[in-house]
Design a protein around this motif. Structure first.
Motif, mmCIF file in Angstrom:
data_model
loop_
_atom_site.group_PDB
_atom_site.id
_atom_site.type_symbol
_atom_site.label_atom_id
_atom_site.label_comp_id
_atom_site.label_asym_id
_atom_site.label_seq_id
_atom_site.Cartn_x
_atom_site.Cartn_y
_atom_site.Cartn_z
ATOM 1 N N ARG A 21 -22.409 14.104 26.244
ATOM 2 C CA ARG A 21 -21.758 12.952 25.607
ATOM 3 C C ARG A 21 -22.572 12.394 24.440
ATOM 4 N NH1 ARG A 21 -20.653 9.365 30.856
ATOM 5 N NH2 ARG A 21 -22.711 10.250 31.318
ATOM 6 N N THR A 22 -23.892 12.457 24.533
ATOM 7 C CA THR A 22 -24.715 11.928 23.437
ATOM 8 C C THR A 22 -24.508 12.728 22.162
ATOM 9 O OG1 THR A 22 -26.388 11.172 25.014
ATOM 10 C CG2 THR A 22 -27.066 11.384 22.718
ATOM 11 N N ALA A 23 -24.402 14.050 22.282
ATOM 12 C CA ALA A 23 -24.151 14.882 21.107
ATOM 13 C C ALA A 23 -22.809 14.548 20.475
ATOM 14 C CB ALA A 23 -24.191 16.361 21.496
ATOM 15 N N ARG A 24 -21.825 14.284 21.312
ATOM 16 C CA ARG A 24 -20.505 13.898 20.791
ATOM 17 C C ARG A 24 -20.571 12.557 20.081
ATOM 18 N NH1 ARG A 24 -16.941 12.204 25.488
ATOM 19 N NH2 ARG A 24 -18.291 10.383 25.221
ATOM 20 N N ASP A 25 -21.240 11.584 20.708
ATOM 21 C CA ASP A 25 -21.233 10.224 20.175
ATOM 22 C C ASP A 25 -22.142 10.054 18.966
ATOM 23 O OD1 ASP A 25 -19.532 9.645 22.264
ATOM 24 O OD2 ASP A 25 -21.082 8.745 23.525
ATOM 25 N N ARG A 26 -23.303 10.735 18.946
ATOM 26 C CA ARG A 26 -24.295 10.483 17.898
ATOM 27 C C ARG A 26 -24.302 11.531 16.795
ATOM 28 N NH1 ARG A 26 -29.823 9.264 20.843
ATOM 29 N NH2 ARG A 26 -30.390 8.648 18.728
ATOM 30 N N LEU A 27 -23.795 12.729 17.107
ATOM 31 C CA LEU A 27 -23.743 13.786 16.089
ATOM 32 C C LEU A 27 -22.321 14.152 15.695
ATOM 33 C CD1 LEU A 27 -26.452 16.292 17.432
ATOM 34 C CD2 LEU A 27 -26.751 14.412 15.798
ATOM 35 N N GLY A 28 -21.333 13.686 16.443
ATOM 36 C CA GLY A 28 -19.960 14.118 16.195
ATOM 37 C C GLY A 28 -19.776 15.594 16.498
ATOM 38 N N TRP A 29 -20.568 16.101 17.443
ATOM 39 C CA TRP A 29 -20.596 17.543 17.736
ATOM 40 C C TRP A 29 -19.931 17.850 19.070
ATOM 41 C CZ3 TRP A 29 -22.591 20.282 21.823
ATOM 42 C CH2 TRP A 29 -22.702 21.670 21.662
ATOM 43 N N ARG A 30 -19.151 18.901 19.089
ATOM 44 C CA ARG A 30 -18.598 19.459 20.321
ATOM 45 C C ARG A 30 -18.676 20.975 20.224
ATOM 46 N NH1 ARG A 30 -15.232 15.051 19.489
ATOM 47 N NH2 ARG A 30 -14.761 13.758 21.331
ATOM 48 N N PRO A 31 -18.875 21.669 21.346
ATOM 49 C CA PRO A 31 -18.853 23.136 21.291
ATOM 50 C C PRO A 31 -17.447 23.630 20.959
ATOM 51 C CG PRO A 31 -18.920 22.387 23.576
ATOM 52 C CD PRO A 31 -19.118 21.171 22.721
ATOM 53 N N ARG A 32 -17.366 24.668 20.162
ATOM 54 C CA ARG A 32 -16.072 25.217 19.748
ATOM 55 C C ARG A 32 -15.816 26.614 20.306
ATOM 56 N NH1 ARG A 32 -16.281 23.907 13.217
ATOM 57 N NH2 ARG A 32 -16.135 21.625 13.353
ATOM 58 N N ILE A 33 -16.865 27.361 20.561
ATOM 59 C CA ILE A 33 -16.726 28.774 20.925
ATOM 60 C C ILE A 33 -16.875 28.923 22.429
ATOM 61 C CG2 ILE A 33 -17.690 31.089 20.608
ATOM 62 C CD1 ILE A 33 -18.646 30.165 17.843
ATOM 63 N N GLY A 34 -15.859 29.505 23.069
ATOM 64 C CA GLY A 34 -15.870 29.668 24.511
ATOM 65 C C GLY A 34 -16.748 30.831 24.946
ATOM 66 N N LEU A 35 -17.044 30.864 26.245
ATOM 67 C CA LEU A 35 -17.935 31.897 26.775
ATOM 68 C C LEU A 35 -17.345 33.290 26.626
ATOM 69 C CD1 LEU A 35 -20.530 32.677 28.210
ATOM 70 C CD2 LEU A 35 -19.387 32.217 30.394
ATOM 71 N N GLU A 36 -16.036 33.427 26.734
ATOM 72 C CA GLU A 36 -15.440 34.761 26.611
ATOM 73 C C GLU A 36 -15.709 35.355 25.230
ATOM 74 O OE1 GLU A 36 -11.190 37.108 27.249
ATOM 75 O OE2 GLU A 36 -11.577 35.183 28.227
#
Length: 319
Positions: free
Chosen positions: A290-305
């Protein structure tokens, strides 16, 4: 923005370099031990004074440190993961460039966690091995330096370039050998560990975002979801088109288990054994992101597959 990237030839550093070079506003300079670095410098043995003179000459606005060692004895890990970071921090303190520092940390700093839990940045670190200890010491040096700095604690990176000796790399190599030899049964060991896999390209995006932000302290970079290694093996078999049976070789809890490797070892040689994850983190790790989302505006985009498909493509091309 002028960025000095340390460790551009490493697993994460290569993708960070690609990401930064794709930004037309970034002027990138690579510092490292290899011949292809813009500037050759060994952090583990170089002096802070020498690095300070270089910083004053280049005058970067951001320093990104992706350098370090993941294997070796305690002395080697300390040199490359702790002493090297002390050199960077001291050089930045002496320099007049006022650069922001983005340090790559790792989830091994946390050590084992409770199954089912998500580890947040305020968790008390209890590293379970020399690698995690050396990285935690580096993080503490950065946080206590007084610099404008952020530490990205990266969980289990995956995707293209994954080292062949890593758990996912060994999985892919074992499957390649089984398919090459026509084996309809693949015996694998140490598949019970659950880890939070994050694609290395998403990690590079997080580094880019951290370089542009004002965020300080520690920020977790992961997918936010723990995956059992045996489930990753099943996904890898699907993307590889392997139709054979996967059999797990279990051992008693806490015991050494057969390593993921050649499905049919030579009868005259005892199979090599190793912990499935030599990171001292036990059976479970999952990031609270959640900190990465809130402070960097970052979310993972690429799934494990997709990450596993890229790992497989590289393994399949290996001679």
């Amino acid at each position: 923005m002028r960025v000095l990237l340390i460790g551009a030839n490493g697993y994460i550093g290569r993708f960070v370099a690609d990401r930064l070079l794709a930004d037309p506003a970034v002027q990138l300079t690579a510092l490292g031990r290899g011949d292809d670095a813009d500037v050759r410098f060994d952090l583990a043995s170089g002096s802070p004074g020498a690095l300070t003179r270089f910083l004053d000459a280049v005058h970067p606005g951001v320093v990104v440190n992706c350098a370090g060692a993941t294997r070796g004895g305690a002395r080697e890990l300390t040199r490359h993961n702790t002493v090297a970071v002390a050199t960077v921090c001291e050089a930045l303190r002496r320099s007049g460039c006022g650069a922001r520092l983005v340090q790559i940390g790792c989830s091994a700093e946390y050590g084992p966690s409770q199954p089912g839990s998500s580890t947040a940045e305020d968790a008390v670190p209890r590293p379970g091995g020399p690698y995690g200890v050396s990285k935690l010491a580096a993080t503490e040096l950065v946080l206590g330096s007084g610099l404008d700095a952020v530490v990205l604690r990266v969980f289990s990176p995956a995707g293209p370039g994954t080292p062949a000796g890593s758990p996912l790399g060994r999985l892919a190599e074992a499957m390649r050998r089984a398919m090459q030899s026509g084996d309809g049964e693949l015996k694998l060991g140490g598949l019970g560990a659950q880890r939070d896999f994050v694609d290395v390209r998403d990690v590079a995006r997080a580094v880019h975002a951290a370089s542009l932000s004002a965020a300080q302290g520690v920020i977790n970079i992961g997918s936010g979801r723990a995956v059992r290694l045996r489930d990753a093996a099943a996904v890898l078999a699907r993307v590889a088109g392997y139709g054979g049976a996967l059999h797990e070789l279990d051992g008693p809890p806490g015991a050494l288990r057969p390593a993921i490797g050649h499905p049919r070892p030579e009868p005259d040689h005892a199979p090599h054994v190793a912990y499935p994850y030599p990171d001292g983190c036990g059976s479970w790790q999952q990031a609270d992101v959640r900190t990465a989302r809130d402070r960097l505006g970052w979310r993972p985009r690429i799934g494990l597959e997709e990450s596993l498909a890229d790992i497989w493509m590289e393994a399949a091309c290996r001679i």
